[in-house]
Design a protein around this motif. Structure first.
Motif, short mmCIF file in Angstrom:
data_model
loop_
_atom_site.label_atom_id
_atom_site.label_comp_id
_atom_site.label_asym_id
_atom_site.label_seq_id
_atom_site.Cartn_x
_atom_site.Cartn_y
_atom_site.Cartn_z
N ALA A 75 32.98 50.73 28.97
CA ALA A 75 33.11 51.54 29.94
C ALA A 75 32.50 52.50 30.92
CB ALA A 75 34.15 52.91 28.34
N GLY A 76 33.01 51.73 31.85
CA GLY A 76 32.00 53.11 33.23
C GLY A 76 31.77 52.05 34.04
N LEU A 77 31.29 50.63 33.55
CA LEU A 77 30.66 50.13 33.88
C LEU A 77 31.36 49.34 34.37
CD1 LEU A 77 28.06 48.60 31.68
CD2 LEU A 77 27.66 49.97 33.05
N LEU A 78 33.13 48.78 34.36
CA LEU A 78 33.74 47.73 34.52
C LEU A 78 34.78 48.96 35.61
CD1 LEU A 78 35.70 46.14 31.16
CD2 LEU A 78 33.60 45.60 32.45
N THR A 79 34.78 50.50 36.01
CA THR A 79 35.01 50.97 36.53
C THR A 79 34.72 50.18 37.95
OG1 THR A 79 35.29 52.16 35.15
CG2 THR A 79 35.38 53.34 37.43
N THR A 80 36.10 50.01 38.39
CA THR A 80 35.94 50.09 39.92
C THR A 80 36.62 51.42 41.31
OG1 THR A 80 36.58 47.89 40.07
CG2 THR A 80 36.65 48.84 42.26
N SER A 81 35.49 51.59 41.98
CA SER A 81 35.68 53.30 42.29
C SER A 81 36.95 53.45 43.74
CB SER A 81 34.97 54.21 42.22
OG SER A 81 33.48 53.41 44.00
N LEU A 82 37.20 54.73 44.15
CA LEU A 82 37.92 54.52 45.20
C LEU A 82 36.81 53.74 46.45
CD1 LEU A 82 40.80 54.92 47.18
CD2 LEU A 82 39.39 57.80 47.44
N THR A 83 35.48 54.08 46.14
CA THR A 83 34.87 53.98 47.45
C THR A 83 34.82 52.57 47.62
OG1 THR A 83 34.03 56.13 47.58
CG2 THR A 83 32.79 54.94 48.69
N ALA A 97 38.93 40.90 46.64
CA ALA A 97 37.96 39.35 47.37
C ALA A 97 39.29 38.45 47.61
CB ALA A 97 37.71 39.20 45.75
N HIS A 98 40.92 38.68 46.98
CA HIS A 98 41.65 37.33 47.54
C HIS A 98 42.93 37.79 47.87
CE1 HIS A 98 38.94 34.58 45.27
NE2 HIS A 98 39.00 35.09 44.54
N ASP A 99 43.64 37.72 48.73
CA ASP A 99 44.87 38.11 49.64
C ASP A 99 45.65 38.59 48.19
OD1 ASP A 99 42.74 37.89 52.01
OD2 ASP A 99 44.53 36.26 52.36
N ASP A 100 45.74 37.60 47.06
CA ASP A 100 47.26 37.96 46.59
C ASP A 100 46.57 38.60 44.93
OD1 ASP A 100 44.99 36.17 45.09
OD2 ASP A 100 46.34 35.03 43.92
N ALA A 101 45.48 39.96 44.84
CA ALA A 101 44.70 40.39 44.31
C ALA A 101 46.02 41.19 44.21
CB ALA A 101 43.64 41.27 44.53
N ILE A 102 46.22 42.33 43.40
CA ILE A 102 47.35 43.82 42.96
C ILE A 102 46.36 44.30 42.72
CG2 ILE A 102 48.39 44.27 40.89
CD1 ILE A 102 51.00 42.68 42.34
N ARG A 103 47.10 45.54 43.56
CA ARG A 103 46.01 46.64 44.05
C ARG A 103 46.66 48.15 42.82
NH1 ARG A 103 45.95 47.03 49.96
NH2 ARG A 103 48.02 45.81 49.44
N VAL A 104 46.16 48.72 42.13
CA VAL A 104 46.61 49.27 41.54
C VAL A 104 45.48 50.67 41.32
CG1 VAL A 104 47.13 50.41 38.60
CG2 VAL A 104 47.28 47.70 39.66
N GLU A 137 40.57 49.02 31.92
CA GLU A 137 39.00 49.01 30.87
C GLU A 137 39.02 47.84 29.34
OE1 GLU A 137 36.11 50.23 32.01
OE2 GLU A 137 37.05 50.94 33.56
N GLY A 138 40.18 48.02 29.03
CA GLY A 138 40.85 46.93 27.63
C GLY A 138 41.13 45.56 28.54
N GLY A 139 41.38 45.80 29.37
CA GLY A 139 41.19 43.86 29.68
C GLY A 139 43.35 43.37 29.89
N TYR A 140 43.62 44.70 29.82
CA TYR A 140 44.94 43.87 29.09
C TYR A 140 45.57 43.74 30.91
CZ TYR A 140 44.24 46.70 25.17
OH TYR A 140 43.93 47.00 23.53
N PHE A 141 45.89 44.15 31.66
CA PHE A 141 46.71 44.19 33.26
C PHE A 141 45.76 43.08 33.27
CE2 PHE A 141 46.69 48.78 34.56
CZ PHE A 141 47.55 49.43 33.40
N ALA A 142 44.48 42.56 33.37
CA ALA A 142 43.64 40.98 33.44
C ALA A 142 44.76 39.85 32.40
CB ALA A 142 42.50 41.09 33.14
N ASP A 143 44.83 40.52 31.79
CA ASP A 143 45.33 39.18 30.74
C ASP A 143 46.32 38.98 30.67
OD1 ASP A 143 42.99 39.59 28.94
OD2 ASP A 143 43.80 40.73 26.96
N HIS A 144 47.36 39.83 31.56
CA HIS A 144 48.69 39.59 32.04
C HIS A 144 48.34 38.90 33.49
CE1 HIS A 144 51.01 40.50 28.06
NE2 HIS A 144 49.97 41.48 28.16
N ASP A 161 44.29 38.01 40.31
CA ASP A 161 42.93 39.76 40.87
C ASP A 161 43.16 40.75 41.03
OD1 ASP A 161 40.82 37.63 40.70
OD2 ASP A 161 40.45 37.62 43.21
N LEU A 162 42.76 41.56 39.49
CA LEU A 162 42.85 43.00 40.27
C LEU A 162 42.19 44.50 40.62
CD1 LEU A 162 45.12 45.63 38.83
CD2 LEU A 162 43.22 45.57 36.84
#
Length: 337
Positions: A17-25, A32-39, A55-62, A67-68
């Motif tokens: 936790a914390g290492l996977l976080t992508t910040s606003l900045t 990275a790709h045009d088809d990414a979903i931005r949340v 953080e638990g990977g649930y969005f990425a799994d589905h 890309d997320l």
């Protein structure tokens, strides 16, 4: 996915936790790709479903090969700006800014799920609580036009205070500020209390503040929409499968909260601490967590009521929500309607 696999993944995610976080900045809305979903989502307990989804990977799994990318946001108006300026495709936010985004985008924002109810309180200095008189006080809210801000202003007005008229005999100043700053502001005397989400109000109680109002007590049945999920309508129309993938991840995150609350709390608390720099005692987090109902039910009646209150406060221009809510995608992935 069975409960055992959820628990195993939660434990692994807690370590990272914390290492996977992508910040606003870091993201700045780019992918990275045009088809990414931005949340977009916030670092507070009411956003646990979103935090676990990432953080638990649930969005990425589905989402699979899609890309997320994420935007960590600290205030409702910033989430509105991110939505209407096409910096995010989807956002977890409070109902008042969600409605504002719908109105500002001319309908290009659709509410597709709830995420939480409760977990918002008003706390203040003990001497103010004891006297019951908040005249001259400075009370913080997360941001002008956010749901706690609307609730605070509505409550103060209902109690007969002159909001933001400090020279008035019964004047109370509302001070918008980032929740992570509230403890330091309280200690320095810059604020006398706050109407905010957990865990920040519990941290203020640790600093000596006392409860004035639990917002649950102001709503029938103690239920009100605290966090909802919205999507830009154009994205829903063009990329419905991807939107439903995020919703399916949210449903899995809600299941994880039910099946392993302690593991879920650890991930969420670690994320919030990493974003705010505040130490979060597990006992404090556990107590605050118990005041929140994590649900995909958007509690539409309370959103409509809140919108009417926001119009009275001058935060919203209209409470016409015709076409704002579409729970069809949530139903498709097995969420509650």
């Amino acid at each position: 996915m069975n409960n055992l696999s959820r628990r195993s993944r939660i434990g692994a995610a807690a370590i990272a936790a914390g290492l996977l976080t992508t910040s606003l900045t870091a993201c700045s809305g780019a992918s990275a790709h045009d088809d990414a979903i931005r949340v977009g989502y916030f670092p507070n307990l009411a956003h646990a479903g979103a935090i676990l989804g990432v953080e638990g990977g649930y969005f990425a799994d589905h989402l699979g090969d899609v890309d997320l990318t994420t935007e960590v946001i600290t205030a409702g108006p910033d989430a509105v700006t991110a939505l209407v300026s096409d910096k995010v495709d989807m956002a977890f936010l409070g109902p008042a800014p969600a409605v504002n985004a719908y109105l500002k985008s001319d309908g290009d924002v659709t509410l597709i799920s709830g995420a939480s109810s409760g977990g918002v309180r008003f706390v203040a200095r003990p001497e103010l609580v004891e006297s019951g008189d908040f005249s001259g006080a400075k009370i913080a809210s997360p941001a002008l036009g956010g749901s706690p801000d609307v609730a605070l202003r509505y409550w103060l007005g209902d109690e007969g205070y002159a909001v933001d008229v400090p020279d008035a005999e019964n004047g109370v100043s509302v001070v918008p500020q980032e929740p992570g700053q509230s403890v330091g502001a309280y200690a320095s005397g810059a604020i006398d209390g706050a109407w905010m989400h957990e865990p920040f109000v519990s941290l203020l109680e640790d600093a000596g503040a006392e409860e004035v109002v639990d917002e649950r007590d102001l709503w029938p049945g103690g239920q009100f929409a605290t966090t909802v999920l919205v999507v830009r309508t154009s994205v829903l129309e063009e990329r419905r499968d991807d939107v439903e993938a995020v919703l399916a991840g949210l449903v899995d995150a809600m299941d994880a909260i039910d099946s392993d609350p302690s593991g879920s709390r650890a991930i969420v608390a670690s994320f919030i601490a990493g974003q705010t720099g505040l130490e979060l005692d597990p006992a404090l987090v556990g107590k605050a967590w118990s005041s929140i109902d994590f649900t995909t039910d958007p509690l539409e009646d309370t959103i409509e009521s809140g919108a009417r209150r926001a119009v009275v406060q001058g935060v919203l221009d209209s409470a016409d929500l015709d076409g704002f809510v579409d729970l069809g995608p949530l139903t498709e992935v097995g969420g509650s309607e």
